[in-house]
Scaffold this motif. Sequence first.
Motif, short mmCIF file in Angstrom:
data_model
loop_
_atom_site.label_atom_id
_atom_site.label_comp_id
_atom_site.label_asym_id
_atom_site.label_seq_id
_atom_site.Cartn_x
_atom_site.Cartn_y
_atom_site.Cartn_z
N GLY A 114 1.16 83.70 39.43
CA GLY A 114 0.99 84.11 40.82
C GLY A 114 1.23 82.99 41.80
N LYS A 172 3.97 82.45 44.94
CA LYS A 172 3.57 82.05 46.29
C LYS A 172 4.36 80.82 46.75
N THR A 210 5.37 90.64 43.88
CA THR A 210 3.93 90.77 43.69
C THR A 210 3.53 90.98 42.24
N SER A 211 4.50 91.02 41.32
CA SER A 211 4.16 91.19 39.91
C SER A 211 3.43 89.95 39.42
N LEU A 224 0.42 89.16 40.18
CA LEU A 224 -0.64 88.76 41.11
C LEU A 224 -1.83 89.71 40.99
N SER A 280 -4.66 88.82 45.82
CA SER A 280 -3.49 88.01 46.16
C SER A 280 -2.33 88.88 46.63
N ARG A 281 -2.17 90.04 45.99
CA ARG A 281 -1.11 90.96 46.41
C ARG A 281 -1.34 91.43 47.83
N ASP A 282 -2.58 91.78 48.13
CA ASP A 282 -2.90 92.25 49.47
C ASP A 282 -2.64 91.16 50.51
N THR A 325 9.96 96.57 43.71
CA THR A 325 8.66 96.50 43.06
C THR A 325 8.42 97.74 42.23
N ASP A 330 1.85 99.09 46.69
CA ASP A 330 2.24 98.07 47.66
C ASP A 330 3.16 98.66 48.72
#
Length: 287
Positions: free
Chosen positions: A132, A136, A156-157, A159, A163-165, A186, A191
């Motif tokens: 993750g 970032k 976002t995979s 995470l 963290s995704r939010d 995605t 998401d």
Amino acid sequence: MKTLEVSGLTKRYESFLLDSVSFSLEPGYIMGFIGRNGAGKTTTMKAMLNLIHKDGGEVTVNGKSFTGNETACKKEIGFVMGEFDCYKKSSLRRITQVTKRFYEDWEEKAYRGYLERFSLDENKKISELSAGMRVKYALALALSHNAKLLILDEPTSGLDPVSRDDLLDVFRSVIEDGTRSILFSTHIISDLEKCADFITYIKDGKILASTDVEDFRHGYLLCSGERSQLEEKKPWLIGAKAHAFGFTGLCRAGDAARFTDCKTAPADLESIMIYTEQEGIHEESAL
């Protein structure tokens, strides 16, 4: 002027054809790029960026054709392809020092802000970061050179939900001034429900839809009925699951009159994708 225009993009492999893919994205919007594994999402992105040779089609970024203007176009693009998995023994500081030399519009203040927001330590090596945190860091680089178009492949995979939010909040803040756009693929449909304005749906190398999210959702209905009704309803079902007590499935909203004797409900993105991909009637096994 559109941020991105893809027209007739084609790539032929022995066992796969990316078939005349076309879609466009206006400034100030987020577009989700969806489709099952192997549908052509990554191939499309790579062909758009000339990372693989395309067999046909045209890509335009902010009015400039990629053909003949590749360097200028790439300076306006931030690209994140899955997990950042290179230069594992190098520190973030060293990678950043090399990377920013390629961008005239590098914004050091913005970069520092993303390091702080993502809790990234520049002294750490890539190998010391979680999956993750690597994503970032890749995003911090992509967001720090004034890119007008962010192209993100499964950002976002790997995470966790928090963290995704947080990343989705970043995406929304990036487009707030109306000058930037985001295209991201995605498999995490929730998401898209939270942040996407538009959806482009690819299946077997062909674009099935490229439209406003709400228009896309409102084009379908979930329906359920008795087992005895299944044969009659079959011609208007895109996909369905049959079980001992009846069936559940997906139909087009334009065919709602055919299902007045069934239960219907608004369709969500995940259900649309599941039933569209499965096609036909599938029997559910008894437990």
